[in-house]
Motif scaffolding. Structure first.
Motif, PDB file in Angstrom:
ATOM      1  N   ASN A  18       0.836  -1.206   0.000  1.00  0.00           N
ATOM      2  CA  ASN A  18       0.000   0.000   0.000  1.00  0.00           C
ATOM      3  C   ASN A  18       0.869   1.254   0.000  1.00  0.00           C
ATOM      4  O   ASN A  18       0.580   2.224  -0.688  1.00  0.00           O
ATOM      5  N   ARG A  19       1.942   1.226   0.772  1.00  0.00           N
ATOM      6  CA  ARG A  19       2.840   2.382   0.867  1.00  0.00           C
ATOM      7  C   ARG A  19       3.496   2.674  -0.484  1.00  0.00           C
ATOM      8  O   ARG A  19       3.568   3.825  -0.916  1.00  0.00           O
ATOM      9  N   GLN A  20       3.960   1.636  -1.170  1.00  0.00           N
ATOM     10  CA  GLN A  20       4.596   1.822  -2.482  1.00  0.00           C
ATOM     11  C   GLN A  20       3.598   2.371  -3.495  1.00  0.00           C
ATOM     12  O   GLN A  20       3.929   3.280  -4.264  1.00  0.00           O
TER      13      GLN A  20
ATOM     14  N   LEU B 190      -4.944   6.107   0.876  1.00  0.00           N
ATOM     15  CA  LEU B 190      -5.172   4.855   0.161  1.00  0.00           C
ATOM     16  C   LEU B 190      -5.950   3.876   1.033  1.00  0.00           C
ATOM     17  O   LEU B 190      -6.893   3.233   0.573  1.00  0.00           O
ATOM     18  N   SER B 191      -5.580   3.779   2.292  1.00  0.00           N
ATOM     19  CA  SER B 191      -6.308   2.897   3.212  1.00  0.00           C
ATOM     20  C   SER B 191      -7.765   3.307   3.330  1.00  0.00           C
ATOM     21  O   SER B 191      -8.661   2.452   3.341  1.00  0.00           O
TER      22      SER B 191
ATOM     23  N   HIS C  51       0.984   9.397  -5.771  1.00  0.00           N
ATOM     24  CA  HIS C  51       1.054  10.721  -5.131  1.00  0.00           C
ATOM     25  C   HIS C  51      -0.095  10.997  -4.159  1.00  0.00           C
ATOM     26  O   HIS C  51      -0.679  12.091  -4.169  1.00  0.00           O
ATOM     27  N   ILE C  52      -0.413   9.982  -3.342  1.00  0.00           N
ATOM     28  CA  ILE C  52      -1.339  10.186  -2.227  1.00  0.00           C
ATOM     29  C   ILE C  52      -0.694   9.578  -0.987  1.00  0.00           C
ATOM     30  O   ILE C  52       0.295   8.848  -1.088  1.00  0.00           O
TER      31      ILE C  52
ATOM     32  N   ARG D   2      -4.827   7.244 -12.053  1.00  0.00           N
ATOM     33  CA  ARG D   2      -3.469   6.899 -11.619  1.00  0.00           C
ATOM     34  C   ARG D   2      -3.408   5.472 -11.087  1.00  0.00           C
ATOM     35  O   ARG D   2      -2.432   4.755 -11.311  1.00  0.00           O
ATOM     36  N   LEU D   3      -4.450   5.060 -10.368  1.00  0.00           N
ATOM     37  CA  LEU D   3      -4.510   3.682  -9.874  1.00  0.00           C
ATOM     38  C   LEU D   3      -4.533   2.694 -11.035  1.00  0.00           C
ATOM     39  O   LEU D   3      -3.836   1.678 -11.002  1.00  0.00           O
TER      40      LEU D   3
END
Length: 76
Positions: free
Chosen positions: A20-22, A34-35, A28-29, A51-52
């Motif tokens: 998730n972090r990557q 994201l979570s 760019h969020i 972007r996703l």
């Protein structure tokens, strides 16, 4: 109210091999944002949805299934 198919989104993230972090960094969020998208607490902008799609390398059909599920969930 818009809904997110968080289970499918999480599965697509896992299949991408990214954490998730990557993924958050790549689009760019923040990881927290994201979570919240995965949990359905936040609905992303169309820019973030695009972007996703690019970052996860998935079809537009998959993105429609994630962000525009049918039938929509109705909050009671």
């Amino acid at each position: 109210m818009k809904n997110v198919n968080g289970k499918l989104l999480k599965r697509l993230i896992i299949l991408s091999g990214m954490s998730n972090r990557q993924l958050a960094k790549r689009i760019h969020i923040t990881p927290n944002t994201l979570s919240n998208i995965i949990l359905g607490n936040t609905y992303p902008s169309y820019v973030v949805i695009a972007r996703l799609q690019v970052a996860l390398e998935i079809s537009i059909e998959d993105m429609i299934e994630v962000f525009f599920p049918w039938p929509p969930k109705i909050a009671v």
